[in-house]
Design a protein around this motif. Sequence first.
Motif, mmCIF file in Angstrom:
data_model
loop_
_atom_site.group_PDB
_atom_site.id
_atom_site.type_symbol
_atom_site.label_atom_id
_atom_site.label_comp_id
_atom_site.label_asym_id
_atom_site.label_seq_id
_atom_site.Cartn_x
_atom_site.Cartn_y
_atom_site.Cartn_z
ATOM 1 N N HIS A 267 0.096 -10.196 4.474
ATOM 2 C CA HIS A 267 -0.932 -9.806 3.494
ATOM 3 C C HIS A 267 -0.879 -8.310 3.201
ATOM 4 O O HIS A 267 -1.427 -7.862 2.196
ATOM 5 N N GLY A 268 -0.289 -7.566 4.101
ATOM 6 C CA GLY A 268 -0.202 -6.121 3.927
ATOM 7 C C GLY A 268 1.101 -5.594 4.506
ATOM 8 O O GLY A 268 1.721 -6.238 5.363
ATOM 9 N N ALA B 118 -1.238 -5.665 -0.070
ATOM 10 C CA ALA B 118 -1.642 -4.259 0.036
ATOM 11 C C ALA B 118 -0.559 -3.455 0.742
ATOM 12 O O ALA B 118 0.040 -3.947 1.716
ATOM 13 N N PHE B 119 -0.311 -2.265 0.268
ATOM 14 C CA PHE B 119 0.659 -1.376 0.906
ATOM 15 C C PHE B 119 -0.062 -0.110 1.400
ATOM 16 O O PHE B 119 -0.991 0.368 0.751
ATOM 17 N N ALA C 282 3.134 -2.186 -6.751
ATOM 18 C CA ALA C 282 2.459 -2.404 -5.467
ATOM 19 C C ALA C 282 1.124 -1.670 -5.458
ATOM 20 O O ALA C 282 1.065 -0.496 -5.836
ATOM 21 N N PRO C 283 0.050 -2.356 -5.024
ATOM 22 C CA PRO C 283 -1.207 -1.633 -4.818
ATOM 23 C C PRO C 283 -1.113 -0.835 -3.507
ATOM 24 O O PRO C 283 -1.000 -1.427 -2.439
ATOM 25 N N VAL C 284 -1.124 0.490 -3.621
ATOM 26 C CA VAL C 284 -0.994 1.344 -2.427
ATOM 27 C C VAL C 284 -2.373 1.924 -2.117
ATOM 28 O O VAL C 284 -2.996 2.536 -2.993
ATOM 29 N N GLN D 134 -7.183 -7.914 3.383
ATOM 30 C CA GLN D 134 -8.086 -9.077 3.458
ATOM 31 C C GLN D 134 -8.323 -9.664 2.064
ATOM 32 O O GLN D 134 -8.444 -10.869 1.909
ATOM 33 N N ARG D 135 -8.355 -8.803 1.068
ATOM 34 C CA ARG D 135 -8.562 -9.292 -0.310
ATOM 35 C C ARG D 135 -7.354 -10.078 -0.822
ATOM 36 O O ARG D 135 -7.433 -10.778 -1.810
ATOM 37 N N MET D 136 -6.218 -9.912 -0.128
ATOM 38 C CA MET D 136 -4.981 -10.588 -0.558
ATOM 39 C C MET D 136 -4.811 -11.940 0.141
ATOM 40 O O MET D 136 -3.820 -12.617 -0.077
#
Length: 192
Positions: free
Chosen positions: A75-76, A117-118, A146-148, A189-191
Amino acid sequence: MAALKILVIPGSLRTGSLNAKLAAAIAHELVVAGVEVTRISLADFPLPIYDGDLQAKSGVPKNAVNLKRMIGVHHGVLIVTPEYNSSVPALVKNTIDWISRVHDPQETRGQVFRDRAFAIAAASGGRLGGARALAALRLILTACHAPVVPNQLALSFADEAYDDKDRLKHAHDIEALNAMVRQLVEFSQRMM
Ligand SMILES: Cc1cc2nc3c(=O)[nH]c(=O)nc-3n(C[C@H](O)[C@H](O)[C@H](O)COP(=O)(O)O)c2cc1C
């Protein structure tokens, strides 16, 4: 509920790497936060320097496909990068370049970056702690969609930053690490 899974990738192959050491310290905090952590070495995923002719002839190397799939079951993702000449080392850039060329017919292009998430961290013996490598890495990951997470850790004077149990000893480093870990967990967690 299934466990939150985060992949930790140190961007150095060197024995005694400051970045591998920081990756281990962050992984420890993630485990304490209840995360299921996978910590890998890029030495287990050797890749040639990206070459479009090579890709046209032989396709994307199996190691890039495997690494992309490994990212896909987390997930991250945390990347801990050294700074070389004010930027990311070729190892880190080349790995991301190859992963960005893996095309899974079941997915849209870039989905492996977009859907998780990154977070990024760096360690250096110098005063800036690899801050310029982090700026470069953020730009590269953002270009891959990528969402960083906003919080990051640039560990300066990294060879003197630990106590004898290999825990960070300076309050400002501990605060930065915890802030980054909190955000990485929250965004990951949102992913789920
Ligand atoms: C080619 C090269 C360039 C480097 N350039 C920088 C730099 O721009 N900034 C910096 O803080 N450290 C620089 N360093 C020092 C690295 O931060 C240091 O070697 C660090 O320990 C490398 O990470 P590692 O210990 O995880 O392998 C450079 C090292 C090498 C080998």
